[in-house]
Design an enzyme around this catalytic site. Structure first.
Site, PDB file in Angstrom:
ATOM      1  CB  SER A  94      -0.957  -0.075   1.199  1.00  0.00           C
ATOM      2  OG  SER A  94      -1.939   0.917   1.129  1.00  0.00           O
ATOM      3  CG  HIS A 119      -4.333  -1.907  -2.034  1.00  0.00           C
ATOM      4  ND1 HIS A 119      -4.912  -2.415  -0.899  1.00  0.00           N
ATOM      5  CD2 HIS A 119      -3.651  -0.815  -1.611  1.00  0.00           C
ATOM      6  CE1 HIS A 119      -4.593  -1.671   0.142  1.00  0.00           C
ATOM      7  NE2 HIS A 119      -3.827  -0.694  -0.270  1.00  0.00           N
TER       8      HIS A 119
END
Length: 194
Positions: A94, A119
């Site tokens: 992330s 993501h």
């Protein structure tokens, strides 16, 4: 009668450890990325810049966290004069990926058991419909900006990055090298270049 040596407090031990890390031109990012961590890492990078031009080693093991805190660290890695080498360990996910990709491609290293995950940004907004709409638009802008950052730093086409970040996309070290996130799989300190 001999006196026992004075025991160091936890704060003194922490300060001593930080001084040793700075002398070694090393920074550690471990755990969730938040504003407090961004402030600490920014200060360490600026201190190391003032101490000399030799490369800085930044070790990262993070599940991610606050987008803007990750952006702050990313920008500071690019801002300081010394070259920053990033070494992934554990997991880099992330907002951790945003930080990892701040280093030049040849300065991105992974240890053998590191996992990487990209993501789209996550949100959790409540409130009036108009406020939710504003926050949703901000999340869309953040997603586009992060996807472009990943695409530029890895050399992957933007369309592929958009597809891959639609859900959690996990990679081991070799996959991360093939994707363009990391460049070197290393097992020992001596393998760091420069």
């Amino acid at each position: 009668m001999s006196q026992e040596p004075k025991k160091e407090s936890p704060e003194e031990k922490s300060s001593l450890a930080l001084n040793k890390l700075l002398q070694a031109r090393s920074v550690i990012i471990s755990g969730e990325i938040d504003q407090a961590l961004a402030e600490k890492v920014t200060a360490q990078l600026l201190i190391l810049q003032e101490m000399g031009d030799e490369p800085i080693k930044l070790f990262i093991n993070s599940q991610g966290g606050h987008v803007e805190a990750g952006d702050t660290i990313h920008d500071m890695i690019k801002f300081v004069k010394p070259k920053v080498q990033v070494i992934g360990t554990g997991w880099v996910a992330s907002a951790g990926i945003t930080i990892f990709l701040a280093a030049e491609k040849e300065d991105r290293y992974t240890l053998p058991n590191t996992r990487f995950m990209i993501h789209q940004p996550l949100g959790g907004v409540r409130g009036k419909v108009s406020d939710i709409e504003i926050e949703a638009n901000e999340l869309l802008r953040a997603r586009d900006r992060i996807n472009r950052l990943i695409s530029k730093a890895t050399g992957q086409p933007l369309e592929k990055v958009e597809q891959d970040t639609d859900s959690n996309y996990w990679m081991g070290p070799q996959q991360a090298i093939e994707y363009g996130i990391a460049s070197h799989l290393i097992t020992h300190w001596d393998e760091l270049k420069g």
